[in-house]
Design a protein around this motif. Structure first.
Motif, PDB file in Angstrom:
ATOM      1  N   ALA A   1       0.825  -1.211   0.000  1.00 43.55           N
ATOM      2  CA  ALA A   1       0.000   0.000   0.000  1.00 43.55           C
ATOM      3  C   ALA A   1       0.857   1.258   0.000  1.00 43.55           C
ATOM      4  CB  ALA A   1      -0.932  -0.007   1.214  1.00 43.55           C
ATOM      5  N   SER A   2       1.974   1.225   0.720  1.00 40.12           N
ATOM      6  CA  SER A   2       2.855   2.398   0.770  1.00 40.12           C
ATOM      7  C   SER A   2       3.478   2.696  -0.587  1.00 40.12           C
ATOM      8  CB  SER A   2       3.957   2.178   1.815  1.00 40.12           C
ATOM      9  OG  SER A   2       3.410   1.993   3.094  1.00 40.12           O
ATOM     10  N   MET A   3       3.729   1.662  -1.389  1.00 39.60           N
ATOM     11  CA  MET A   3       4.276   1.881  -2.727  1.00 39.60           C
ATOM     12  C   MET A   3       3.175   2.188  -3.741  1.00 39.60           C
ATOM     13  SD  MET A   3       6.820  -0.591  -4.920  1.00 39.60           S
ATOM     14  CE  MET A   3       7.486  -0.057  -6.497  1.00 39.60           C
ATOM     15  N   ALA A   4       1.999   1.581  -3.566  1.00 41.29           N
ATOM     16  CA  ALA A   4       0.912   1.788  -4.516  1.00 41.29           C
ATOM     17  C   ALA A   4       0.344   3.204  -4.424  1.00 41.29           C
ATOM     18  CB  ALA A   4      -0.199   0.763  -4.267  1.00 41.29           C
TER      19      ALA A   4
ATOM     20  N   LEU B   1       9.351  -0.928 -14.472  1.00 46.37           N
ATOM     21  CA  LEU B   1      10.187  -1.875 -13.737  1.00 46.37           C
ATOM     22  C   LEU B   1       9.338  -2.880 -12.969  1.00 46.37           C
ATOM     23  CD1 LEU B   1      12.923   0.569 -12.362  1.00 46.37           C
ATOM     24  CD2 LEU B   1      13.115  -1.030 -14.284  1.00 46.37           C
ATOM     25  N   VAL B   2       8.204  -2.433 -12.436  1.00 45.91           N
ATOM     26  CA  VAL B   2       7.307  -3.346 -11.723  1.00 45.91           C
ATOM     27  C   VAL B   2       6.757  -4.400 -12.673  1.00 45.91           C
ATOM     28  CG1 VAL B   2       5.097  -3.514 -10.509  1.00 45.91           C
ATOM     29  CG2 VAL B   2       6.701  -1.685  -9.930  1.00 45.91           C
ATOM     30  N   VAL B   3       6.305  -3.953 -13.846  1.00 46.83           N
ATOM     31  CA  VAL B   3       5.784  -4.899 -14.837  1.00 46.83           C
ATOM     32  C   VAL B   3       6.887  -5.844 -15.317  1.00 46.83           C
ATOM     33  CG1 VAL B   3       4.727  -5.107 -17.115  1.00 46.83           C
ATOM     34  CG2 VAL B   3       3.957  -3.325 -15.539  1.00 46.83           C
ATOM     35  N   PHE B   4       8.116  -5.333 -15.430  1.00 48.92           N
ATOM     36  CA  PHE B   4       9.236  -6.159 -15.861  1.00 48.92           C
ATOM     37  C   PHE B   4       9.447  -7.330 -14.913  1.00 48.92           C
ATOM     38  CE2 PHE B   4      13.724  -7.302 -15.902  1.00 48.92           C
ATOM     39  CZ  PHE B   4      13.967  -7.465 -17.253  1.00 48.92           C
TER      40      PHE B   4
ATOM     41  N   MET C   1       9.476 -11.752  -0.667  1.00 48.37           N
ATOM     42  CA  MET C   1       8.232 -11.615  -1.432  1.00 48.37           C
ATOM     43  C   MET C   1       7.314 -10.574  -0.799  1.00 48.37           C
ATOM     44  SD  MET C   1       6.479 -15.242  -0.355  1.00 48.37           S
ATOM     45  CE  MET C   1       6.342 -15.760   1.370  1.00 48.37           C
ATOM     46  N   ALA C   2       7.928  -9.526  -0.263  1.00 44.78           N
ATOM     47  CA  ALA C   2       7.170  -8.519   0.472  1.00 44.78           C
ATOM     48  C   ALA C   2       6.209  -7.744  -0.419  1.00 44.78           C
ATOM     49  CB  ALA C   2       8.123  -7.552   1.178  1.00 44.78           C
ATOM     50  N   ILE C   3       6.579  -7.496  -1.669  1.00 47.44           N
ATOM     51  CA  ILE C   3       5.717  -6.752  -2.587  1.00 47.44           C
ATOM     52  C   ILE C   3       5.483  -7.599  -3.823  1.00 47.44           C
ATOM     53  CG2 ILE C   3       5.466  -4.685  -3.999  1.00 47.44           C
ATOM     54  CD1 ILE C   3       7.113  -3.158  -2.028  1.00 47.44           C
ATOM     55  N   ASN C   4       4.236  -7.963  -4.043  1.00 51.99           N
ATOM     56  CA  ASN C   4       3.861  -8.716  -5.231  1.00 51.99           C
ATOM     57  C   ASN C   4       3.464  -7.737  -6.336  1.00 51.99           C
ATOM     58  OD1 ASN C   4       1.516 -10.067  -6.939  1.00 51.99           O
ATOM     59  ND2 ASN C   4       2.806 -11.714  -6.137  1.00 51.99           N
ATOM     60  N   PRO C   5       4.078  -7.817  -7.518  1.00 55.96           N
ATOM     61  CA  PRO C   5       3.779  -6.832  -8.582  1.00 55.96           C
ATOM     62  C   PRO C   5       2.308  -6.804  -8.985  1.00 55.96           C
ATOM     63  CG  PRO C   5       5.764  -8.087  -9.103  1.00 55.96           C
ATOM     64  CD  PRO C   5       5.143  -8.746  -7.906  1.00 55.96           C
ATOM     65  N   PHE C   6       1.683  -7.981  -9.095  1.00 59.66           N
ATOM     66  CA  PHE C   6       0.268  -8.017  -9.469  1.00 59.66           C
ATOM     67  C   PHE C   6      -0.590  -7.311  -8.424  1.00 59.66           C
ATOM     68  CE2 PHE C   6      -3.829 -10.213  -9.016  1.00 59.66           C
ATOM     69  CZ  PHE C   6      -4.390  -9.949 -10.257  1.00 59.66           C
ATOM     70  N   SER C   7      -0.351  -7.620  -7.163  1.00 59.94           N
ATOM     71  CA  SER C   7      -1.113  -6.971  -6.088  1.00 59.94           C
ATOM     72  C   SER C   7      -0.879  -5.472  -6.083  1.00 59.94           C
ATOM     73  CB  SER C   7      -0.713  -7.578  -4.742  1.00 59.94           C
ATOM     74  OG  SER C   7      -0.864  -8.976  -4.744  1.00 59.94           O
TER      75      SER C   7
ATOM     76  N   THR D   1      -8.967  -8.616   0.380  1.00 61.67           N
ATOM     77  CA  THR D   1      -8.747  -9.644  -0.637  1.00 61.67           C
ATOM     78  C   THR D   1      -7.282 -10.049  -0.703  1.00 61.67           C
ATOM     79  OG1 THR D   1     -10.609  -8.845  -1.948  1.00 61.67           O
ATOM     80  CG2 THR D   1      -8.949 -10.170  -3.082  1.00 61.67           C
ATOM     81  N   PHE D   2      -6.403  -9.059  -0.764  1.00 64.58           N
ATOM     82  CA  PHE D   2      -4.987  -9.388  -0.883  1.00 64.58           C
ATOM     83  C   PHE D   2      -4.390  -9.817   0.451  1.00 64.58           C
ATOM     84  CE2 PHE D   2      -5.616  -6.950  -4.775  1.00 64.58           C
ATOM     85  CZ  PHE D   2      -5.040  -7.820  -5.684  1.00 64.58           C
TER      86      PHE D   2
END
Length: 293
Positions: free
Chosen positions: A98-101, A118-121, A152-158, A202-203
């Motif tokens: 959430a802090s990054m989103a 870079l996230v999508v990459f 795995m702290a930040i999942n790109p899809f999430s 959900t996440f």
């Protein structure tokens, strides 16, 4: 010209509904039968498990397997460890995601397109098991519970879904908070996050299930048996023949197969009990934030 009214209560529509229900019920039953067999086996005696190849209702009920694992120090230690790692890991992952989103949801953020690229990459290409292990090792996280959370702290899809959800919130809410003197962090904590309960719930479920069922991370990063999680304990029990992993459980030696079934049930049950509390947010959270880019 007015559009014609579509009639869904037609004969072909009803036939499709019946076929659809039958297929879904059949798939549900097929998925449920193995679980019922394991559940029945956990309450059965050793003789019944050995003589009956398949059953969903034991002839003789026995609690010896559950008594053995629930009095085992190794099992209780693994259960408590898994609960704590799951709770802390889910909180850390939600907080970091959430802090990054939130800043990435701002159109005027400098370098926003590059960061999103870079996230999508990372969704397409990843370092792999060995590079990740070397990073964890160089950071001094081996035999540390943080090794089960931080990689795995930040999942790109999430991250992308939560970012899109934040973008759909009215800007007037943030402007009102700013007028009242709130800074960015205060706005995120007091305004944005309370309105984001469906997607966060959900996440949170996704993260919790992922950490609870994680087997590879403990296998790679934990070499101390006393730090085992429930999945490592489950692996040791289901592959062992002498059940020495139970650490001299008091009382009569229980059925070996029954213990394996009982451990599987106990390892699965907490997630099944956790899901109903988030079910009302689940469908809404999966759809909200998945449309706009």
């Amino acid at each position: 010209m007015a559009r014609p009214a579509y009639r869904f209560n037609t004969r072909p529509g009803r036939v499709f509904d019946v076929i659809n229900v039958v297929i879904l019920v059949a798939v549900g039953v097929i998925a449920l039968i193995p679980f019922l067999y394991v559940l029945a086996g956990s309450f059965a005696t050793e003789a019944e498990i050995a003589t009956r190849p398949f059953f969903i209702w034991p002839e003789t009920w026995s609690l010896r397997a559950y008594d053995a694992i629930l009095t085992s120090p190794a099992f209780l230690r693994a259960l408590v460890t898994t609960i704590l790692v799951t709770a802390v890991g889910t909180a850390v992952q939600l907080l970091l995601t959430a802090s990054m989103a939130y800043p990435l949801s701002k159109q005027n953020l400098p370098g926003r397109r590059l960061i999103l690229s870079l996230v999508v990459f990372t969704m397409v290409f990843s370092g792999g098991m060995i590079p990740t292990f070397l990073v964890v090792k160089d950071l001094g996280l081996l035999n540390s519970y943080w090794a089960l959370v931080l990689p795995m702290a930040i999942n790109p899809f999430s991250l992308i879904i939560i970012k899109n959800f934040f973008q759909q919130l009215p800007n007037e809410l943030e402007e009102s908070a700013m007028i009242d003197g709130a800074n960015e962090m205060r706005t995120l904590w007091s305004v944005i996050l309370p309105l984001s309960k469906p997607v966060l719930a959900t996440f949170a479920l996704f993260y919790a299930v992922g950490i609870w069922n994680d087997f590879m991370s403990p296998l790679l990063y934990l070499t101390d048996n006393s730090m085992w999680t429930l999945q490592m304990f489950l692996r040791q029990v289901t592959s062992a023949t002498d059940l020495s992993v139970l650490e001299d459980t008091p009382g009569e030696v229980p059925p070996a197969e029954g213990i394996k079934f009982a451990v599987i049930i106990v390892a699965t049950l907490p997630i099944l009990l956790f899901y109903p509390f988030l079910q009302k947010h689940f469908a809404k959270g999966m759809l909200i934030g998945s449309v706009k880019g």
